[in-house]
Design an enzyme around this catalytic site. Structure first.
Site, short mmCIF file in Angstrom:
data_model
loop_
_atom_site.label_atom_id
_atom_site.label_comp_id
_atom_site.label_asym_id
_atom_site.label_seq_id
_atom_site.Cartn_x
_atom_site.Cartn_y
_atom_site.Cartn_z
N LYS A 106 -9.37 -1.80 6.27
CA LYS A 106 -8.61 -0.56 6.18
C LYS A 106 -8.79 -0.06 4.75
O LYS A 106 -9.03 -0.85 3.85
CB LYS A 106 -7.13 -0.81 6.44
CG LYS A 106 -6.82 -1.05 7.89
CD LYS A 106 -5.55 -0.33 8.26
CE LYS A 106 -4.95 -0.91 9.51
NZ LYS A 106 -3.51 -1.00 9.43
N HIS A 113 -5.96 2.26 -0.25
CA HIS A 113 -5.58 3.63 -0.55
C HIS A 113 -4.60 3.70 -1.73
O HIS A 113 -4.26 2.68 -2.33
CB HIS A 113 -5.01 4.33 0.68
CG HIS A 113 -3.80 3.64 1.25
ND1 HIS A 113 -2.57 3.77 0.69
CD2 HIS A 113 -3.67 2.82 2.30
CE1 HIS A 113 -1.72 3.06 1.40
NE2 HIS A 113 -2.37 2.47 2.37
N HIS A 150 -1.72 1.31 -2.29
CA HIS A 150 -1.94 -0.06 -2.76
C HIS A 150 -2.04 -0.13 -4.27
O HIS A 150 -1.92 -1.20 -4.85
CB HIS A 150 -3.24 -0.63 -2.19
CG HIS A 150 -3.09 -1.04 -0.76
ND1 HIS A 150 -3.82 -0.47 0.25
CD2 HIS A 150 -2.29 -1.96 -0.18
CE1 HIS A 150 -3.48 -1.03 1.40
NE2 HIS A 150 -2.55 -1.92 1.18
N1 ARG Z 1 -1.19 -6.64 3.63
C1 ARG Z 1 0.11 -6.07 3.54
C2 ARG Z 1 0.04 -4.56 3.54
O1 ARG Z 1 -0.93 -3.98 3.08
C3 ARG Z 1 0.85 -6.52 2.32
C4 ARG Z 1 1.04 -8.00 2.20
C5 ARG Z 1 2.24 -8.33 1.38
N2 ARG Z 1 2.42 -9.72 1.14
C6 ARG Z 1 3.04 -10.59 1.96
N3 ARG Z 1 3.11 -11.83 1.58
N4 ARG Z 1 3.55 -10.20 3.09
O2 ARG Z 1 0.96 -3.92 4.01
#
Ligand code: ARG
Length: 575
Positions: A127, A130, A133
């Protein structure tokens, strides 16, 4: 360097007061009005024990405490003893300390011997990386540097979103509509395209959803064909992310993402069962968190596959066992507040008392103002702006501004990268992290506002003063012993005080998980330096005066560069 609070406490300490040095230090205040001194000691509390009016106590203390070299004046105003630090003495202390510690000035060692994990960035592969992030990425990187600066042993983890049902969708879509060449050319854009197409098609053909679910179950079971595709998506995405991380100067110690925990979950599912926490609900296994007002946490779906929260439970325990952290910090958007509350509650119910050391550091959303000329992409989630495009745009716009300014002797290509990217980072950090904010180029790149470019420009200005001094024959590298009596002006003193506070500011920012405390202080230092620069003639003929002022310029330059460094921002010599 002299700890002025300690010095004052020593001068106050006497048997008849009945206070320990520590107690005195805690009572010392910093008056809001500088006319009331640099430090003040209130005597109200002592009146009862000493059976004396507080004003008289204050007068007695003031009369006795006056003679240290460090104080210009000690006087009492009503019940307060006000201490005025000798400005020349103070400037000398600060300048010596910065000179002595150089690039390490601002660092301390309170965290020594303890480990902190900072988990940040954590994009979902396949993905787009963006603009949303970017906050996790730059706030996390700053927190890593801040914790490192206060002495902790820090582990940087990128908890990649490299698992979950969306990979079933992606694999199905790729097999149906994808091509090898397309994928190789622009992997993330291609994958995003497949994902979007999947959702369009699934509207007409809902059976696609079932196919995707089955495919993910196969992936989780380790079927070679699915695994191979997944691996390809992951590798290609990571290469693309790495390009952005390189632009930002960011690295990680571990990319153990969600998939890393895929084979570690059965243990916890069993443990949840054994502890009587799991209940069945329509074929799924859940932990009921209604009693805590947190709904339900789904641990496995009816087809047996795991979920986001399940992987986070496994990750937390793995990290505790593997790293034995003192703190584990999760830099993740506030949209996920509920997820983190549920997850912490489950860990707590499982009896992991160290759950309190897992800290979710949330931050608000970035949105875009209309008319901003960043390339947009529309996906199922709405408008998406690629971070890489944002950074490239920032660099291009900065180069344009610099060309207009006709900056002499500046390597525009190099410096526009440092300034453009630094501007974006500074902007992200300087907004109190919890607030949502609107991204706007005019704000980000304003060289006169409270921005990264303004602070960097101040650094370049200090460098330029030192270069000019060098050209005029001053030995800037070695200014020798300086006569700090020339640093008694208001602007010099204000600047020296801000430099003095840097180590405390760094500690406070780390403790509060708030890099904006550092950006705020940097802006104050830059403004104060510019006032000093405008108010005073630095390159005067009198060598003693010139060298004293140059020493303060040098200290300012070091401190600005150090603080920018703690935020992951470069400090150009010229711009
Ligand atoms: N990959 C997730 C996102 O982009 C964020 C991960 C955050 N970290 C965790 N340990 N849940 O929404």
């Amino acid at each position: 360097m002299v700890d002025f609070k300690e010095l004052i406490a020593d001068s106050i300490l006497s048997e008849e007061l009945g206070l320990t040095k520590e107690e005195i230090m805690n009572m010392i205040e910093i008056p809001a009005d500088e006319k009331m001194g640099d430090y003040a000691f209130p005597c109200f509390r002592l009146a009862k024990a000493l059976r004396k009016a507080p004003q008289l106590i204050a007068a007695d203390i003031a009369a006795k405490a006056g003679d240290a070299e460090a104080f210009a004046k000690v006087e009492n105003v009503n019940a307060y003893v006000n201490f005025f630090i000798d400005r020349a003495f103070f400037a000398g202390e600060v300048i010596d300390e910065v000179e002595r510690r150089g690039a390490d000035y601002g660092k301390s060692d309170g965290g020594a011997g303890r480990k902190v994990i900072v988990e940040y960035s954590s994009p979902n592969i396949a993905k787009p990386f963006h603009i949303g992030h970017i906050r996790s990425t730059v706030i996390g990187n700053a927190l890593y540097k801040l914790y490192d600066a206060v002495g902790f042993d820090v582990v940087r983890i990128n908890h990649l979103g490299d698992y979950g049902t969306q990979f079933g969708k992606m694999i199905v879509a790729y097999r149906k509509w994808g091509s090898e060449e397309e994928l190789a050319k622009e992997p993330i854009k291609a994958l995003l395209g497949y994902y979007t197409k999947f959702h369009e098609e699934a509207k007409e053909h809902p059976e696609l959803e079932d196919e995707a679910r089955e495919t993910f179950v196969k992936l989780e079971a380790g079927e070679p064909a699915e695994l191979e595709l997944w691996e390809k998506f992951r590798t290609l995405s990571l290469e693309e992310f790495t390009r952005v991380y390189d632009m930002l100067g960011i690295t990680f110690d571990s990319y153990a993402g969600e998939s890393f925990y895929s084979d570690k979950m059965p243990r916890f599912i069993q443990e949840l069962k054994d502890k009587g926490l799991l209940i069945e609900s329509q074929g799924a296994q859940i932990v009921d968190l209604e009693p805590y007002g947190l709904g339900a946490a789904m641990i496995t779906k009816s087809d047996g596959s795991s979920l986001y929260v399940t992987r986070d439970i496994a990750a937390a325990v793995y990290r505790k066992e593997h790293y034995d952290f003192y703190k584990c910090i999760y830099v993740v958007a506030s949209q996920q507040n509920l997820h983190f509350k549920q997850w912490k509650k489950v860990l707590q119910l499982m009896g992991y008392e160290w759950e309190k050391d897992c800290i979710h550091v949330p931050f608000g959303l970035v949105s875009l103002s209309d008319g901003d000329d960043i390339k947009m992409m529309s996906t199922r989630e709405g408008r998406v702006v690629f971070l890489e495009d944002v950074l490239n745009t920032a660099v291009a716009k900065t180069a344009e501004i610099m060309r207009d300014k006709d900056a002499q002797g500046v390597d525009i290509e190099e410096v526009s990268k440092e300034v453009g990217i630094g501007a974006v980072i500074f902007q992200e950090l300087s907004n109190n992290k919890i607030k949502d904010y609107v991204f706007s180029w005019d704000k980000v790149l304003n060289f006169d506002g409270e921005t990264g470019p303004y602070v960097q420009y101040t650094h370049a200005r200090a460098s330029s003063v030192l270069r000019r001094a060098q050209d005029a024959g001053a030995d800037v590298e070695n200014l020798g012993s300086i006569d700090t009596a020339y640093l008694g002006s208001d602007s010099a003193y204000t600047l020296a005080k801000l430099i003095y506070r840097v180590p405390e500011v760094v500690i406070e920012a780390a403790e509060k998980y708030e890099p904006s405390i550092v950006t705020r202080h940097l802006v104050d230092i830059a403004q104060s330096f510019n006032k000093f620069y405008h108010d005073e003639h630095i390159l005067v003929d009198d060598e003693a005066e010139r060298n004293a002022k140059l020493a303060l310029v040098k200290a300012s330059k070091t401190v600005i560069a150090n603080c920018l460094g703690l935020l992951g921002i470069a400090a150009p010599e010229r711009m």
